[in-house]
Design an enzyme around this catalytic site. Structure first.
Site, PDB file in Angstrom:
ATOM      1  N   ASP A  55     -18.137  30.308 -87.726  1.00  0.00           N
ATOM      2  CA  ASP A  55     -17.604  30.312 -86.369  1.00  0.00           C
ATOM      3  C   ASP A  55     -17.081  29.149 -86.732  1.00  0.00           C
ATOM      4  O   ASP A  55     -16.296  28.347 -87.595  1.00  0.00           O
ATOM      5  CB  ASP A  55     -18.638  30.020 -86.320  1.00  0.00           C
ATOM      6  N   MET A 112     -21.419  23.547 -73.287  1.00  0.00           N
ATOM      7  CA  MET A 112     -20.625  24.087 -73.071  1.00  0.00           C
ATOM      8  C   MET A 112     -20.375  23.833 -71.343  1.00  0.00           C
ATOM      9  O   MET A 112     -19.684  24.360 -70.969  1.00  0.00           O
ATOM     10  CB  MET A 112     -20.545  25.284 -72.821  1.00  0.00           C
ATOM     11  N   LYS A 116     -11.899  31.688 -84.560  1.00  0.00           N
ATOM     12  CA  LYS A 116      -9.611  31.493 -84.258  1.00  0.00           C
ATOM     13  C   LYS A 116      -9.194  32.044 -84.838  1.00  0.00           C
ATOM     14  O   LYS A 116      -9.140  32.625 -86.219  1.00  0.00           O
ATOM     15  CB  LYS A 116      -9.519  30.547 -83.685  1.00  0.00           C
TER      16      LYS A 116
END
Ligand SMILES: C[S@@+](CC[C@H](N)C(=O)[O-])C[C@H]1O[C@@H](n2cnc3c(N)ncnc32)[C@H](O)[C@@H]1O
Length: 290
Positions: free
Chosen positions: A67, A200, A89
């Site tokens: 990740d 987050m 990504k």
């Protein structure tokens, strides 16, 4: 350290951005025995916050599916034959969808490879580890979990913020800042019965603070935002529910960050009274180096 136990593989090293879907194993008919998946919690980012079990799993990996967050620099130390698949990504900066990650894990294991799924923090704390375990089990792929040091606990600790503190607060609650605060979180902040730990939440600071104050929380409630915990970019910003949005904009707070709301987030909580009462000395007290 990482070299021990690895057999290497035919994969390509450092193939960041690859979805790893080269080669064909097909369905269960093409399965090579011996493959497995280990979900490894990598901690908040510093390599020395990986557990020994995590290091051992990495040392034995044929392929590591990684990740964006977590101790990604350790990947450079893996033996040359270990394939790295970066699902954090793509060139367009979009993460690989979860169902594709699940498929990669299963496909790689069916090739007979030892797959490490390296994740930031702990795999089961907002890490979608449960979905990956289910996908492996549904496919008949052996899967195990190596717990990791979650950012929810470790990042505040690295900033010298205890989530519980005798005489101050005896509980904490970890929530997802992408969603509106629930009734339990709002009650905890309003009544000061638990420390709120928000992951987050950077893009939602305005909504979070508005919601808390509207629910009756004191605007003077201390808040700390800890960015990039355990890395060289770690930074702590202190504010209150009432000042957080302005302060965060002033200093340019960015993800990843853990937001801590509650009395334990007050600056000076761990400064002894003896030093607080001596103005000259208290000015010299450094941030707790824990
Ligand atoms: C998708 S969640 C994954 C959490 C992870 N599984 C864990 O247990 O730490 C990602 C969030 O964790 C927090 N986070 C992870 N690593 C961090 C770090 N080094 N510093 C600050 N926050 C971090 C941030 O709130 C980030 O948005």
């Amino acid at each position: 350290m990482l070299g021990t136990g690895s057999t290497g593989s035919t994969g390509s090293t450092g193939s960041t951005g690859s979805t790893g879907s080269t080669g064909s194993t097909g369905g269960t008919g093409g399965t090579v025995p011996g493959g497995s998946v280990v979900l490894v919690g990598g901690g908040p980012g510093a390599a020395d916050l990986l557990t020994l079990r995590a290091w051992r799993a990495l040392a034995g990996a044929d392929v590591v599916v990684t990740d964006r967050l977590g101790p990604v620099e350790v990947l450079a130390d893996l033996p040359a034959g270990v394939e790295i698949i970066d699902v954090g990504k793509t060139p367009g900066h979009h993460p690989v969808p979860q169902h594709e990650i699940n498929a990669i894990l299963v496909e790689q294991a069916r090739r007979g490879r030892r797959v490490v799924r390296l994740k930031g923090g702990d795999p089961f704390v907002y890490g979608r580890g449960g979905e990956e375990v289910l996908a492996c089990r549904a496919a008949g792929v052996p899967v195990e979990v190596v717990p990791g040091v979650s950012s929810a606990l470790s990042v505040p600790a690295l900033a010298g913020i205890p989530l519980t503190h005798r005489g101050t607060v005896g509980a904490f609650l970890v929530v997802n800042g992408h969603e509106p605060l629930g009734v339990v979180a709002l009650a905890a902040v309003r009544d000061r019965t638990a420390t709120l730990v928000i992951l987050m939440g950077v893009s939602m600071l305005s909504e979070i603070t508005d919601q808390a104050v509207t629910a009756g929380a004191d605007a003077a409630t201390p808040v700390a935002v800890v960015e990039s915990g355990s890395t060289q970019h770690q930074r702590v910003t202190r504010a209150t529910l009432g000042t957080l949005v302005r302060r965060a904009a002033e200093v340019g707070v960015r993800a990843p960050a853990v937001v801590v709301v509650g009395d334990v987030a007050a600056e000076g909580l761990l400064v002894p009274d003896t030093l607080v009462s001596l103005p000259v000395l208290s000015a010299l007290v450094p941030e707790p180096a824990l």
